[in-house]
Design a protein around this motif. Structure first.
Motif, PDB file in Angstrom:
ATOM      1  N   ARG A   1       0.831  -1.215   0.000  1.00 37.36           N
ATOM      2  CA  ARG A   1       0.000   0.000   0.000  1.00 37.36           C
ATOM      3  C   ARG A   1       0.865   1.263   0.000  1.00 37.36           C
ATOM      4  O   ARG A   1       0.605   2.192  -0.754  1.00 37.36           O
ATOM      5  N   ASN A   2       1.865   1.302   0.865  1.00 39.06           N
ATOM      6  CA  ASN A   2       2.708   2.496   0.968  1.00 39.06           C
ATOM      7  C   ASN A   2       3.519   2.747  -0.301  1.00 39.06           C
ATOM      8  O   ASN A   2       3.674   3.895  -0.718  1.00 39.06           O
ATOM      9  N   LEU A   3       4.042   1.691  -0.903  1.00 39.16           N
ATOM     10  CA  LEU A   3       4.828   1.864  -2.119  1.00 39.16           C
ATOM     11  C   LEU A   3       3.972   2.240  -3.326  1.00 39.16           C
ATOM     12  O   LEU A   3       4.454   2.877  -4.259  1.00 39.16           O
ATOM     13  N   SER A   4       2.706   1.870  -3.319  1.00 37.24           N
ATOM     14  CA  SER A   4       1.847   2.127  -4.483  1.00 37.24           C
ATOM     15  C   SER A   4       0.941   3.347  -4.316  1.00 37.24           C
ATOM     16  O   SER A   4       0.272   3.733  -5.266  1.00 37.24           O
ATOM     17  N   LYS A   5       0.946   3.986  -3.171  1.00 35.29           N
ATOM     18  CA  LYS A   5      -0.024   5.062  -2.933  1.00 35.29           C
ATOM     19  C   LYS A   5       0.177   6.283  -3.825  1.00 35.29           C
ATOM     20  O   LYS A   5      -0.759   7.049  -4.031  1.00 35.29           O
ATOM     21  N   HIS A   6       1.352   6.474  -4.382  1.00 31.34           N
ATOM     22  CA  HIS A   6       1.597   7.634  -5.235  1.00 31.34           C
ATOM     23  C   HIS A   6       1.481   7.315  -6.724  1.00 31.34           C
ATOM     24  O   HIS A   6       1.691   8.193  -7.558  1.00 31.34           O
ATOM     25  N   LEU A   7       1.140   6.088  -7.049  1.00 35.42           N
ATOM     26  CA  LEU A   7       0.967   5.699  -8.442  1.00 35.42           C
ATOM     27  C   LEU A   7      -0.439   6.035  -8.908  1.00 35.42           C
ATOM     28  O   LEU A   7      -1.387   5.999  -8.121  1.00 35.42           O
ATOM     29  N   LYS A   8      -0.566   6.327 -10.189  1.00 35.10           N
ATOM     30  CA  LYS A   8      -1.903   6.469 -10.749  1.00 35.10           C
ATOM     31  C   LYS A   8      -2.600   5.124 -10.620  1.00 35.10           C
ATOM     32  O   LYS A   8      -1.971   4.077 -10.714  1.00 35.10           O
ATOM     33  N   LYS A   9      -3.893   5.147 -10.437  1.00 34.63           N
ATOM     34  CA  LYS A   9      -4.635   3.917 -10.157  1.00 34.63           C
ATOM     35  C   LYS A   9      -4.884   3.059 -11.397  1.00 34.63           C
ATOM     36  O   LYS A   9      -5.389   1.976 -11.295  1.00 34.63           O
ATOM     37  N   SER A  10      -4.549   3.548 -12.570  1.00 34.86           N
ATOM     38  CA  SER A  10      -4.864   2.807 -13.780  1.00 34.86           C
ATOM     39  C   SER A  10      -3.593   2.512 -14.576  1.00 34.86           C
ATOM     40  O   SER A  10      -2.725   3.364 -14.707  1.00 34.86           O
ATOM     41  N   GLY A  11      -3.500   1.307 -15.093  1.00 35.48           N
ATOM     42  CA  GLY A  11      -2.408   0.962 -15.981  1.00 35.48           C
ATOM     43  C   GLY A  11      -1.192   0.358 -15.307  1.00 35.48           C
ATOM     44  O   GLY A  11      -0.255  -0.030 -15.984  1.00 35.48           O
ATOM     45  N   HIS A  12      -1.169   0.264 -14.003  1.00 30.58           N
ATOM     46  CA  HIS A  12      -0.039  -0.322 -13.308  1.00 30.58           C
ATOM     47  C   HIS A  12      -0.355  -1.751 -12.889  1.00 30.58           C
ATOM     48  O   HIS A  12      -1.461  -2.059 -12.468  1.00 30.58           O
ATOM     49  N   ILE A  13       0.645  -2.603 -13.026  1.00 31.59           N
ATOM     50  CA  ILE A  13       0.537  -3.975 -12.549  1.00 31.59           C
ATOM     51  C   ILE A  13       1.603  -4.156 -11.479  1.00 31.59           C
ATOM     52  O   ILE A  13       2.783  -3.882 -11.715  1.00 31.59           O
ATOM     53  N   LEU A  14       1.198  -4.590 -10.315  1.00 28.74           N
ATOM     54  CA  LEU A  14       2.113  -4.801  -9.202  1.00 28.74           C
ATOM     55  C   LEU A  14       2.441  -6.285  -9.089  1.00 28.74           C
ATOM     56  O   LEU A  14       1.565  -7.131  -9.244  1.00 28.74           O
ATOM     57  N   TYR A  15       3.699  -6.587  -8.825  1.00 28.35           N
ATOM     58  CA  TYR A  15       4.173  -7.964  -8.688  1.00 28.35           C
ATOM     59  C   TYR A  15       4.726  -8.147  -7.280  1.00 28.35           C
ATOM     60  O   TYR A  15       5.519  -7.333  -6.819  1.00 28.35           O
ATOM     61  N   PHE A  16       4.302  -9.206  -6.605  1.00 29.75           N
ATOM     62  CA  PHE A  16       4.806  -9.460  -5.259  1.00 29.75           C
ATOM     63  C   PHE A  16       4.719 -10.941  -4.923  1.00 29.75           C
ATOM     64  O   PHE A  16       3.979 -11.686  -5.546  1.00 29.75           O
ATOM     65  N   ASP A  17       5.522 -11.352  -3.927  1.00 29.18           N
ATOM     66  CA  ASP A  17       5.530 -12.766  -3.541  1.00 29.18           C
ATOM     67  C   ASP A  17       4.610 -12.999  -2.348  1.00 29.18           C
ATOM     68  O   ASP A  17       3.894 -12.104  -1.902  1.00 29.18           O
ATOM     69  N   ASN A  18       4.644 -14.219  -1.818  1.00 31.53           N
ATOM     70  CA  ASN A  18       3.659 -14.613  -0.807  1.00 31.53           C
ATOM     71  C   ASN A  18       3.788 -13.865   0.519  1.00 31.53           C
ATOM     72  O   ASN A  18       2.842 -13.831   1.281  1.00 31.53           O
ATOM     73  N   PHE A  19       4.929 -13.255   0.809  1.00 27.61           N
ATOM     74  CA  PHE A  19       5.024 -12.459   2.032  1.00 27.61           C
ATOM     75  C   PHE A  19       4.096 -11.255   1.969  1.00 27.61           C
ATOM     76  O   PHE A  19       3.516 -10.833   2.962  1.00 27.61           O
ATOM     77  N   PHE A  20       3.929 -10.679   0.793  1.00 26.25           N
ATOM     78  CA  PHE A  20       3.145  -9.467   0.615  1.00 26.25           C
ATOM     79  C   PHE A  20       1.697  -9.749   0.214  1.00 26.25           C
ATOM     80  O   PHE A  20       0.852  -8.873   0.284  1.00 26.25           O
ATOM     81  N   SER A  21       1.392 -10.954  -0.221  1.00 27.51           N
ATOM     82  CA  SER A  21       0.071 -11.280  -0.762  1.00 27.51           C
ATOM     83  C   SER A  21      -0.950 -11.593   0.318  1.00 27.51           C
ATOM     84  O   SER A  21      -0.637 -12.241   1.314  1.00 27.51           O
ATOM     85  N   SER A  22      -2.153 -11.136   0.090  1.00 23.84           N
ATOM     86  CA  SER A  22      -3.304 -11.556   0.885  1.00 23.84           C
ATOM     87  C   SER A  22      -4.540 -11.381   0.011  1.00 23.84           C
ATOM     88  O   SER A  22      -4.548 -10.577  -0.925  1.00 23.84           O
ATOM     89  N   ILE A  23      -5.559 -12.128   0.306  1.00 26.11           N
ATOM     90  CA  ILE A  23      -6.806 -12.015  -0.448  1.00 26.11           C
ATOM     91  C   ILE A  23      -7.376 -10.609  -0.301  1.00 26.11           C
ATOM     92  O   ILE A  23      -7.804  -9.995  -1.279  1.00 26.11           O
ATOM     93  N   ASN A  24      -7.356 -10.072   0.914  1.00 29.41           N
ATOM     94  CA  ASN A  24      -7.890  -8.728   1.134  1.00 29.41           C
ATOM     95  C   ASN A  24      -7.118  -7.679   0.345  1.00 29.41           C
ATOM     96  O   ASN A  24      -7.707  -6.772  -0.238  1.00 29.41           O
ATOM     97  N   LEU A  25      -5.795  -7.780   0.319  1.00 22.99           N
ATOM     98  CA  LEU A  25      -4.987  -6.822  -0.439  1.00 22.99           C
ATOM     99  C   LEU A  25      -5.299  -6.926  -1.928  1.00 22.99           C
ATOM    100  O   LEU A  25      -5.466  -5.906  -2.599  1.00 22.99           O
ATOM    101  N   CYS A  26      -5.385  -8.132  -2.453  1.00 22.13           N
ATOM    102  CA  CYS A  26      -5.689  -8.298  -3.878  1.00 22.13           C
ATOM    103  C   CYS A  26      -7.048  -7.717  -4.231  1.00 22.13           C
ATOM    104  O   CYS A  26      -7.198  -7.048  -5.263  1.00 22.13           O
ATOM    105  N   ASN A  27      -8.038  -7.931  -3.390  1.00 18.81           N
ATOM    106  CA  ASN A  27      -9.360  -7.340  -3.633  1.00 18.81           C
ATOM    107  C   ASN A  27      -9.298  -5.814  -3.575  1.00 18.81           C
ATOM    108  O   ASN A  27      -9.915  -5.126  -4.391  1.00 18.81           O
ATOM    109  N   GLU A  28      -8.549  -5.287  -2.631  1.00 18.16           N
ATOM    110  CA  GLU A  28      -8.396  -3.841  -2.501  1.00 18.16           C
ATOM    111  C   GLU A  28      -7.700  -3.243  -3.733  1.00 18.16           C
ATOM    112  O   GLU A  28      -8.132  -2.220  -4.265  1.00 18.16           O
ATOM    113  N   LEU A  29      -6.624  -3.891  -4.200  1.00 22.07           N
ATOM    114  CA  LEU A  29      -5.922  -3.411  -5.394  1.00 22.07           C
ATOM    115  C   LEU A  29      -6.821  -3.460  -6.617  1.00 22.07           C
ATOM    116  O   LEU A  29      -6.837  -2.526  -7.424  1.00 22.07           O
TER     117      LEU A  29
END
Length: 75
Positions: free
Chosen positions: A12-40
């Motif tokens: 969330r902190n690293l992506s908060k300054h990105l435009k909300k459209s057109g970006h794809i974020l890549y992360f491993d299982n330490f950063f992944s959660s169902i709630n985060l994916c739904n929020e993104l």
């Protein structure tokens, strides 16, 4: 609903300054959660990540057995 775990907060902190459209974020299982994916998804981000099957909130009934060197994906 925001999950207050360290990995999700980092994404969330690293992506908060990105435009909300057109970006794809890549992360491993330490950063992944169902709630985060739904929020993104709701915020207009695309994402690719790995997740452990014992992660809280993971829909375990959707798993299928894979052989060595097999992979599965979903959209």
């Amino acid at each position: 609903q925001r999950q207050n775990d360290l990995g999700s907060n980092v994404v969330r902190n690293l992506s908060k300054h990105l435009k909300k459209s057109g970006h794809i974020l890549y992360f491993d299982n330490f950063f992944s959660s169902i709630n985060l994916c739904n929020e993104l998804k709701d915020s207009g981000f695309g994402f690719v990540g790995t997740i452990k099957k014992n992660r809280k909130g993971f829909p375990i009934n959707n798993l299928k057995k894979l052989s060595k060197n097999e992979f599965d994906w979903t959209t």
